[in-house]
Structures are given as C-alpha cells and as structure tokens.
Write a protein that holds these residues in place. Structure first.
Motif, PDB file in Angstrom:
ATOM      1  N   CYS A   1     -24.186 115.011 102.222  1.00 33.45           N
ATOM      2  CA  CYS A   1     -24.793 116.093 103.229  1.00 33.45           C
ATOM      3  C   CYS A   1     -25.810 115.308 104.316  1.00 33.45           C
ATOM      4  N   LEU A   2     -26.698 114.134 103.582  1.00 32.11           N
ATOM      5  CA  LEU A   2     -27.662 113.461 104.376  1.00 32.11           C
ATOM      6  C   LEU A   2     -26.573 112.596 105.385  1.00 32.11           C
ATOM      7  N   ASP A   3     -25.550 111.825 104.698  1.00 34.12           N
ATOM      8  CA  ASP A   3     -24.954 110.823 105.598  1.00 34.12           C
ATOM      9  C   ASP A   3     -24.453 111.711 107.128  1.00 34.12           C
ATOM     10  N   ILE A   4     -23.934 112.801 106.685  1.00 35.23           N
ATOM     11  CA  ILE A   4     -23.333 113.604 107.828  1.00 35.23           C
ATOM     12  C   ILE A   4     -24.566 113.980 108.873  1.00 35.23           C
ATOM     13  N   ARG A   5     -25.708 114.439 108.337  1.00 35.61           N
ATOM     14  CA  ARG A   5     -26.701 114.900 109.083  1.00 35.61           C
ATOM     15  C   ARG A   5     -27.341 113.971 109.983  1.00 35.61           C
ATOM     16  N   LEU A   6     -27.643 112.896 109.378  1.00 32.83           N
ATOM     17  CA  LEU A   6     -28.232 111.694 109.883  1.00 32.83           C
ATOM     18  C   LEU A   6     -27.126 111.009 111.084  1.00 32.83           C
ATOM     19  N   ALA A   7     -25.832 111.002 110.874  1.00 38.49           N
ATOM     20  CA  ALA A   7     -24.867 110.455 111.771  1.00 38.49           C
ATOM     21  C   ALA A   7     -24.851 111.447 113.001  1.00 38.49           C
ATOM     22  N   ALA A   8     -25.091 112.371 112.649  1.00 35.80           N
ATOM     23  CA  ALA A   8     -25.110 113.496 113.940  1.00 35.80           C
ATOM     24  C   ALA A   8     -26.197 113.191 114.888  1.00 35.80           C
ATOM     25  N   ILE A   9     -27.317 112.424 114.307  1.00 34.64           N
ATOM     26  CA  ILE A   9     -28.481 112.233 115.326  1.00 34.64           C
ATOM     27  C   ILE A   9     -28.426 110.615 115.417  1.00 34.64           C
ATOM     28  N   GLY A  10     -27.752 110.044 115.165  1.00 37.62           N
ATOM     29  CA  GLY A  10     -27.243 108.685 115.634  1.00 37.62           C
ATOM     30  C   GLY A  10     -28.226 107.907 114.679  1.00 37.62           C
ATOM     31  N   HIS A  11     -28.259 108.169 113.488  1.00 37.83           N
ATOM     32  CA  HIS A  11     -29.098 107.154 112.512  1.00 37.83           C
ATOM     33  C   HIS A  11     -28.116 107.082 111.324  1.00 37.83           C
ATOM     34  N   ARG A  12     -28.267 105.884 110.546  1.00 37.27           N
ATOM     35  CA  ARG A  12     -27.359 105.515 109.292  1.00 37.27           C
ATOM     36  C   ARG A  12     -28.292 105.234 108.068  1.00 37.27           C
ATOM     37  N   ILE A  13     -28.030 105.447 107.090  1.00 36.44           N
ATOM     38  CA  ILE A  13     -28.744 105.007 105.590  1.00 36.44           C
ATOM     39  C   ILE A  13     -28.362 103.700 105.392  1.00 36.44           C
ATOM     40  N   LEU A  14     -29.605 103.060 104.817  1.00 33.66           N
ATOM     41  CA  LEU A  14     -29.460 101.624 104.543  1.00 33.66           C
ATOM     42  C   LEU A  14     -29.341 101.691 103.035  1.00 33.66           C
ATOM     43  N   TYR A  15     -28.166 101.684 102.518  1.00 34.31           N
ATOM     44  CA  TYR A  15     -28.021 101.767 101.197  1.00 34.31           C
ATOM     45  C   TYR A  15     -28.242 100.707 100.335  1.00 34.31           C
ATOM     46  N   ASN A  16     -28.566 100.573  99.055  1.00 35.09           N
ATOM     47  CA  ASN A  16     -28.882  99.297  98.059  1.00 35.09           C
ATOM     48  C   ASN A  16     -29.886  98.627  98.540  1.00 35.09           C
ATOM     49  N   ALA A  17     -30.883  99.026  99.281  1.00 30.12           N
ATOM     50  CA  ALA A  17     -32.032  98.086  99.645  1.00 30.12           C
ATOM     51  C   ALA A  17     -33.357  98.807  99.353  1.00 30.12           C
ATOM     52  N   TRP A  18     -34.238  98.029  99.197  1.00 27.36           N
ATOM     53  CA  TRP A  18     -35.850  98.806  98.888  1.00 27.36           C
ATOM     54  C   TRP A  18     -36.275  99.489  99.899  1.00 27.36           C
ATOM     55  N   GLY A  19     -35.820  98.799 101.274  1.00 31.56           N
ATOM     56  CA  GLY A  19     -36.272  99.514 102.636  1.00 31.56           C
ATOM     57  C   GLY A  19     -37.637  99.393 102.661  1.00 31.56           C
ATOM     58  N   ASP A  20     -38.503  98.240 102.511  1.00 30.76           N
ATOM     59  CA  ASP A  20     -39.754  98.054 102.553  1.00 30.76           C
ATOM     60  C   ASP A  20     -40.359  98.186 104.013  1.00 30.76           C
ATOM     61  N   SER A  21     -41.731  98.578 104.059  1.00 28.52           N
ATOM     62  CA  SER A  21     -42.190  98.417 105.156  1.00 28.52           C
ATOM     63  C   SER A  21     -42.453  97.319 106.181  1.00 28.52           C
ATOM     64  N   LEU A  22     -42.061  97.178 107.045  1.00 32.65           N
ATOM     65  CA  LEU A  22     -41.805  95.923 107.961  1.00 32.65           C
ATOM     66  C   LEU A  22     -43.295  95.453 108.260  1.00 32.65           C
ATOM     67  N   ALA A  23     -44.163  96.425 108.542  1.00 32.56           N
ATOM     68  CA  ALA A  23     -45.666  96.239 108.736  1.00 32.56           C
ATOM     69  C   ALA A  23     -46.150  95.362 107.645  1.00 32.56           C
ATOM     70  N   PHE A  24     -45.746  95.725 106.537  1.00 31.84           N
ATOM     71  CA  PHE A  24     -46.287  95.267 105.353  1.00 31.84           C
ATOM     72  C   PHE A  24     -45.570  93.685 105.204  1.00 31.84           C
ATOM     73  N   THR A  25     -44.382  93.748 105.223  1.00 26.17           N
ATOM     74  CA  THR A  25     -43.524  92.491 104.881  1.00 26.17           C
ATOM     75  C   THR A  25     -43.973  91.318 105.925  1.00 26.17           C
ATOM     76  N   LYS A  26     -44.069  91.841 107.079  1.00 24.99           N
ATOM     77  CA  LYS A  26     -44.399  90.567 108.106  1.00 24.99           C
ATOM     78  C   LYS A  26     -45.961  89.874 107.660  1.00 24.99           C
ATOM     79  N   LYS A  27     -46.747  90.939 107.243  1.00 19.55           N
ATOM     80  CA  LYS A  27     -48.265  90.539 107.036  1.00 19.55           C
ATOM     81  C   LYS A  27     -48.051  89.471 105.857  1.00 19.55           C
ATOM     82  N   ALA A  28     -47.086  89.856 104.840  1.00 14.47           N
ATOM     83  CA  ALA A  28     -46.914  89.000 103.588  1.00 14.47           C
ATOM     84  C   ALA A  28     -46.627  87.552 103.710  1.00 14.47           C
TER      85      ALA A  28
END
Ligand code: SAM
Ligand code: SF4
Length: 361
Positions: free
Chosen positions: A333-360
């Motif tokens: 359901c999420l895949d379909i709902r998000l594709a409808a608004i031009g987004h995609r799920i990044l599977y199998n990843a932690w998806g950390d905050s870029l703001a944090f990882t850049k500083k680290a």
C-alpha cells in the motif's frame, strides 16, 4: 506571486517574523510554500522515503502528560508489555520486509528491569542478519547512564519530542512537577546528542493555547538545538485526558493538518538535510495525511509492526490510522501511495540523517 513572499521563500536563515509570514500562508501561497519545500528536499535528499518498522513495546507509563491516553492517571487502558520473543519477531519481520530499521517506542519507565530488557533487546535485534537493522529508540527521559547503555548495546537514533519549546505552554500541557520538568527534557536532548545518538525531537500542532509565535519558536528551537531528526504531527484530543475539555478551543482537524504541513515545509527550507517523519497522526486526521506530509518535505514513515492484538491498547489518541493493517499489506500500500506522489522507498538501508552523517565525517 507576490514578490515579498517569494523573497522570503528563497531564504533559509529565517527570523521569527519571516517564519510567521510563511506559517500564515494559505491558498496559492501555501501551495507555493509546499512546492518549494519539496523542490529543496529533492535537491538535497532525492525522492527517497526511509522506513522504520514501529514496535509499540508497551503502554505502561510513569508519567501523566495531560494530552496522552497512556498517562498513568488513565485507568481505562489495559496495560501490556510485549515479550522478548514478540519484539524479536517484529524485528525479524522488518528485516524480511526490507524496512532497514526498527523503532522501539513505549510509555516511559525507569525501573531497572525495563532498562536491562531494552539493552538486551537492542543487542538481540542487532544480531539479526549480521546487524543489518538500524535501531531507533523512543522511550522517554532517562538517565545519562541509561542512554549510554542503550547506545553501547547498538541503538543509534533516539526520538524525544520536546512537545512544545515554550516553557509556559509546556506547563499547560503537563503537570507542573519535578517529573515533568521542561528543563530536564531539554537537558535529555543535550545528553542524547553528546552520547552520540542521531537525536530527534518534535512538537504537536494545534494544542490548546498554542499560538503562531509558539510554532515559529518551535522551528527556531530545532535549528538552535541542531537536531538530526524532527517529528511534527497534529494534536488529537483524547477523551480520557484532562486536555480534552479544551477541545472546542483548538483549530479544526483540517486546520491542524494544514499547519503541520506548513511547519514541515518551513523546517525543510531551514534544515534541508535532516530526517523528518510523516507522523501517523497526520493520517488519522486525513486519510491522505501521511502522503501530504511527505509531499510537504518529510522523508521518513514508520509503518506499524506491533502485533495486532496490542495495537488498540497503544491508545495514545482516538482513531489511530492503520490499527488494523497487516504489515505485508502495509508495504505494498505504501509503495503505491508513494509512487503516486513521485517518491520511492529506499529498502534495506538504515536511512540515516544526512545532516548527522555529514557532521560525523
Ligand atoms: N513516552 C515517550 C515520550 O513521551 O517521549 C514515547 C511515547 S509517546 C506516546 C510518543 C509521542 O506521542 C509523544 O511524543 C507525543 O508527541 C505523541 N502524543 C501523545 N499524545 C498525543 C495526542 N493526543 N495527539 C497527538 N500526539 C500525541
Ligand atoms: Fe507517557 Fe509519553 Fe504519553 Fe507522556 S507522551 S504520558 S511520557 S507515553
């Protein structure tokens, strides 16, 4: 489009008055604000959405927040706590579904048994598939030692909403006592940061007594605290809580959602690289609410993995969305709902905050 508004929109270091102009936007101005936030998100973070499988570990709570159905003073909830096996089954399911991360949330408890069990559970979750799952905790205010113990066990993100950054409003929605200290909540955020967590905070929108100034100050607070993640969602009145008697004095559900979307959008302009959660509460006030939050600048969704029989007891607020969903249905359901608004799920990843990882780095 009027030039003054457009000029503000192109900025990033907003002052309080500029934020208020943006938050007051409606009609075509609101649409322009949301579109601009989405553009900025795509530029910095692409169109990815990250998932955290939400495990509602238990609804026993020592605190008595005036808005929340889990408050200790509410005698009408059947209290539960998941077994270790139930938690680990949820985590294994998250891994199988490719969610990449889990988030463990519960009422606040500080007893030694609870602290030890969470440390044990985090360690066990990290053993699944060679540590492939990221672990977010949202277990309230704890001692520095406890935060460190859970971090050392393998948790790396922690969500602790400030609820309102205005001390005066904070004490209107919490009992005024040592157990609900505003200063202590801010201090916990600082401890979490120095412990090394990707630290998240957030607020509810549409609370009784909340003004535009309060909301603008909330956004400035997130910036000042330099947090890595933010969760903003509409307040939903719960009939078995003291704040319910003010329900006639708050904006309508549609207005609370619109203001939440504008808060997300303005914050995306101010802090383009942070992670922002599209809270389930958005979907509770509007069936499309979660997607609207993503389209306005959020980039994280927390699908519920709590075993079905406990979901209704995690009764923070009424009519919680997805209470009856099955995890596999939820994924497609999420895949379909998000594709409808031009987004995609990044599977199998932690998806950390870029703001944090850049500083680290
Ligand atoms: N006990 C932990 C804490 O308070 O940080 C985590 C669990 S608590 C249920 C998670 C969040 O639920 C809170 O931070 C609060 O913002 C939200 N919440 C509680 N009652 C709510 C309500 N009536 N409407 C919307 N959100 C609510
Ligand atoms: Fe407990 Fe969190 Fe609800 Fe407050 S918001 S009553 S700490 S579960």
């Amino acid at each position: 489009m009027d030039r003054d508004f457009e000029e503000i929109l192109l900025g990033q270091d907003f002052g309080r008055e500029e934020i208020k102009v943006l938050l007051a936007a409606d009609g075509p101005r609101m649409k322009r604000l949301l579109d601009r936030a989405r553009e900025v998100k795509f530029r910095y973070l692409d169109n990815y959405v990250h998932l955290r499988g939400l495990i509602e570990y238990g609804n026993v709570c020592e605190k008595n927040c005036l808005y929340c159905g889990l408050r200790s003073g509410n005698g009408r909830v059947a209290r539960y706590c998941l077994s270790d096996e139930e938690v680990l089954d949820c985590a294994r399911l998250a891994q199988e579904l490719g969610y990449g991360s889990v988030a463990l949330q519960s009422g606040e408890r500080s007893d030694p048994e609870f602290i030890a069990r969470i440390a044990h559970l985090v360690r066990e979750i990290k053993k699944i598939d060679g540590g492939s799952l990221g672990v977010t905790l949202s277990l309230g205010e704890q001692s520095e030692e406890t935060y460190r113990r859970w971090f050392e066990a393998g948790a790396h993100r922690y969500l602790l909403r400030i609820e309102s950054s205005s001390e005066e409003l904070y004490y209107k929605i919490h009992p005024r006592n040592a157990m609900h200290s505003f200063q202590r909540r801010v201090e916990c955020l600082e401890i979490l940061k120095r412990t090394g967590y990707q630290t998240g905070t957030g607020v509810m929108v549409g609370l009784p007594f909340q003004t535009l100034d309060h909301l603008a100050d909330d956004l400035l607070f997130f910036k000042r605290m330099d947090v890595a993640m933010v969760g903003i969602g509409p307040y939903i009145p719960h009939p078995d809580t003291p704040l319910y008697r003010f329900r006639d004095q708050i904006p309508s559900a549609a207005e609370r959602l619109d203001m939440t979307l504008k808060m997300i959008a303005v914050l995306r302009l101010m802090m383009p690289e942070i992670n922002m959660v599209a809270a389930t509460a958005n979907q509770t006030v509007d069936p499309q609410g979660r997607e609207k939050a993503i389209a306005a600048g959020a980039n994280v969704i927390m699908p519920n993995l709590t075993p079905g029989e406990y979901r209704e007891s995690y009764f923070i607020y009424p009519d919680k969305a997805c209470v009856k969903d099955q995890p596999d249905q939820c994924r497609s359901c999420l895949d379909i709902r998000l594709a409808a608004i031009g987004h995609r799920i990044l599977y199998n990843a932690w998806g950390d905050s870029l703001a944090f990882t850049k500083k680290a780095r």
